[in-house]
Design a protein around this motif. Sequence first.
Motif: not given
Lengths: 271, 168
Positions: A128-134, A209-212, A253-255, A261-265
């Motif tokens: 589990v990492k930061q910025d995962m959706g729950v 719109m969110s990658s989370i 949820i782990n995307n 996506i973050l890399e691209l942004e």
Amino acid sequence: MQQIINFIIRYKNFLLYIFLLILSLAFTIQSHSYHQSAFFNSSNWIAGNIYGISHGITTYFDLDEENEKLLQDNKKLRDQLFNLESSATINIDTANIKYTIVTGQVIKNSYADQRNYITINRGKKDSVKQDMGVITDLGVLGIVENTSQKFATVQSVLNKNSNINAKIKNTNHFGSLIWDTRNYDIVQLIDIPRLVPLTIGDTIVTGAMSSIFPENIPIGTIKKFDLDISKSFYTIDVDLFNDMTNIKNVYIINNLEREEILELERTITNE
Amino acid sequence: MNSGYLINIIRFILLVLVQVLVFNRLNFFGFINPMVYILFLYWYPIKQNRSVFIGLGFLLGLSIDFFSDTMALHSAATITIAYLRPTMMRFVFGINYEFQSFKLSNTTKAQQFTFLALLILVHHLVYFSLEIFSFANLLLIVKKVLSIGLASLILCLLFGSLFSVDKE
């Protein structure tokens, strides 16, 4: 020099007080604007384990109710599965999987503060990492904020700093989901343009719109809507599907595409 | 003296546990979570080093913050009452309290009540002002301070009479 030392000795209590006060204010104000401090959170070892022990004891009291909820959730999924026509032809190939799910349980919940955090019994050990959706079986719960080896804190949707991309179901009108801190079963959806036709009872789901969060995870229904001060956007009161006071089993949820996506942004903002 | 230290350490740990495991989950009427850990500062011996007392207050607040994800709000509120305690005592008990023979149990019930109420009022005022952090919500701050303060006061009085400190 002598006088300075005398002054310090004389007012040492006052100076100590001011020093500690500034220290605590710095910690507090820093996290008002951005993420909760990595230090002051209940995913740390001591707090996590004490909550874990307490959870181990109290978890037995509502086993029946939780089992019933999980059965309902299973039933819903079975209904979908049996009505899926081409179920046999779906290839479960790791290359096609976009999301992976980790299950967890809530060991500490709060909803009476301005900035509510939920502690769950999954951490770095369970990837589990930061910025995962729950989410729960009913809807969105929050976003993982801090993790330790065995525990993680989740910024609940009932948090002043919470900001989740959401839209009205079956349309592409999206806005931001925030909380005005007043009521623990009602959150606000803002920035929906005035042109959008709204009906009380419409469902609000997460946006694309969110990658989370994946798209179309339920959040709640429209309870009431008003135009904001500028008269061009709606402020919508959303009645949450989740009963925030009673949450036990959660899905994290782990995307798998989030990094990409973050890399691209990042490359776009750099240019 | 040694048993005094021991009692304070045990009290510290027990009050933190009771606060985070029981009272932080109470959510009476949806938002009332009484803060009983203030009793530590109420019971703490009077004739002790003030700097140590402020330090302990900070530690106590910090431990509560650790558990309740409130950044350092409890710490800020707790050191404030730890720092102001002598002033409050002078206000409530008069010049009396500076004598060597002064004991909390020798004072009248009304004085003890006022002292406790004052501690709770200041603590909650600091805590909720910092938590809400906007004067636009002044009414909300007042509402929270009064309702939660009252709940804290009642519970502290109950705990106070359950575990009386007469023996010290």
